[in-house]
Design a protein around this motif. Structure first.
Motif, PDB file in Angstrom:
ATOM      1  N   LEU A  14       0.882  -1.375  -0.021  1.00 44.27           N
ATOM      2  CA  LEU A  14      -0.107   0.047  -0.097  1.00 44.27           C
ATOM      3  C   LEU A  14       0.783   1.048  -0.038  1.00 44.27           C
ATOM      4  O   LEU A  14       0.390   2.166  -0.474  1.00 44.27           O
ATOM      5  CB  LEU A  14      -0.945  -0.002   1.339  1.00 44.27           C
ATOM      6  N   LYS A  18       0.043   4.283  -2.775  1.00 41.97           N
ATOM      7  CA  LYS A  18      -0.498   5.382  -2.264  1.00 41.97           C
ATOM      8  C   LYS A  18       0.792   6.526  -2.095  1.00 41.97           C
ATOM      9  O   LYS A  18       0.610   7.703  -1.835  1.00 41.97           O
ATOM     10  CB  LYS A  18      -0.788   5.186  -0.771  1.00 41.97           C
ATOM     11  N   GLN A 277      -4.678   2.137   4.575  1.00 39.77           N
ATOM     12  CA  GLN A 277      -5.958   1.878   4.040  1.00 39.77           C
ATOM     13  C   GLN A 277      -7.226   2.953   4.164  1.00 39.77           C
ATOM     14  O   GLN A 277      -8.076   2.864   3.571  1.00 39.77           O
ATOM     15  CB  GLN A 277      -6.570   0.537   4.646  1.00 39.77           C
TER      16      GLN A 277
END
Ligand code: 13P
Ligand code: SF4
Length: 305
Positions: A14, A18, A277
């Motif tokens: 992630l 991101k 998240q």
């Protein structure tokens, strides 16, 4: 694969997706220091936050650190790995007292230890951290220095700059303030060859018994550069991970069972994952006080060149 390994893998995935970076203070748990992109003291982390190309910062530390990163990087998204990780000292200033002191002295500089809320930073002329406080106060032309919130750090600086006149505030760190001189003397008896290294948030009587006083990074650097093989460490036990990593042949002892910051230990890998998240709230600072707090933080970076 263990649950922890899976979380770490997901964090790494992630983070790339991101365009995020993980910053961690030396007091958080080992498992977080292991996966962080940068680990450091509060000055290093604040400065580093401005140099990064990533748009998303996940901060593993306490609230004032995340807020400082947001104030210095208003266009970036900042998350705390734990929204409830608070530094207790950050609130220990009575703003009416600050007002009253400001009215009393014409040449006063209000110096704020970075361990403070945005509101409290906003009443200061300059912020400092434990690694640069003496250098910055020394550069100020003002004779009278109101130092907030930490009384112990204030006394430590005042001792080194006798030409300044300090006005003290009653704040303190409940972790460092509770490590007693008696505990240190006991530990010294047990380990007579050990050098003693302490953080300036400790009480003055304890600091007098020490061989070196400095920020978390400075303590780690000092121990690493030293020829000594054994050390007594008077700061939060999170630093032991980096101390031992850099110095596998040296021995480090805590002096008290109280050297644990419960708030720093609230940071978890699960919290880092949730931040990535998007399950956590972004760090938002009070718009009314942000510009003045930024000025005080920028002034620190400017004075440190
Ligand atoms: P450092 O600036 O040394 O990282 O210390 C921060 C802190 O919270 C000490 O208790
Ligand atoms: Fe705040 Fe003390 Fe914890 Fe540092 S150790 S974050 S000063 S409560």
């Amino acid at each position: 694969m263990s649950e922890q390994t899976e979380i770490v893998k997901e964090i790494q995935k992630l983070k790339k997706e991101k365009n995020a970076v993980i910053l961690a203070h030396y007091y958080v748990g080992k498992e977080i220091q292991e996966i962080a992109d940068y680990v450091g003291d509060s000055y290093f982390l604040a400065k580093k936050s401005k140099e990064l190309s990533q748009q998303v910062i996940v901060f593993c530390g306490v609230k004032f650190m995340g807020e400082s990163a947001k104030i210095l990087n208003p266009d970036k998204t900042v998350y705390m790995a734990d929204d409830n990780a608070e530094c207790t000292m950050a609130h220990m200033v009575d703003l009416d007292y600050v007002k009253q002191v400001k009215e009393t002295y014409e040449d006063l500089a209000t110096v704020c230890y970075v361990n403070a809320t945005t509101r409290i930073k906003s009443v200061a002329d300059v912020c400092v951290t434990s690694s640069n406080a003496v250098a910055i106060v020394n550069k100020l032309p003002n004779k009278h220095i109101l130092f907030i919130p930490d009384k112990n750090l204030a006394h430590f600086i005042a001792k080194q700059l006798p030409e300044k006149e300090f006005i003290y505030n009653e704040g303190f760190c409940h972790v460092h303030n509770s490590i007693s001189k008696e505990e240190l003397l006991e530990a010294k008896k047990k380990y007579p060859d050990a050098l003693c290294l302490a953080h300036p948030e400790c009480t003055g009587d304890l600091l007098e018994e020490c061989d070196f006083v400095g920020s978390t990074s400075q303590i780690i650097d000092y121990a690493t550069a030293s020829d000594a093989k054994e050390f007594l460490i008077c700061t939060e036990v999170g630093v032991f991970y980096e101390l031992q990593k850099r110095n596998p042949d040296k021995v480090f002892h805590a002096v008290s069972v109280k050297q644990i910051c419960g708030n720093m230990k609230k940071n978890t890998l699960e919290g880092v994952l949730e931040a990535l998240q998007g399950k956590k709230k972004e760090v938002v600072v009070d718009a009314e006080y942000e510009p003045l707090a930024r000025k005080a933080l920028d002034q620190m970076l400017y004075l440190m060149g």
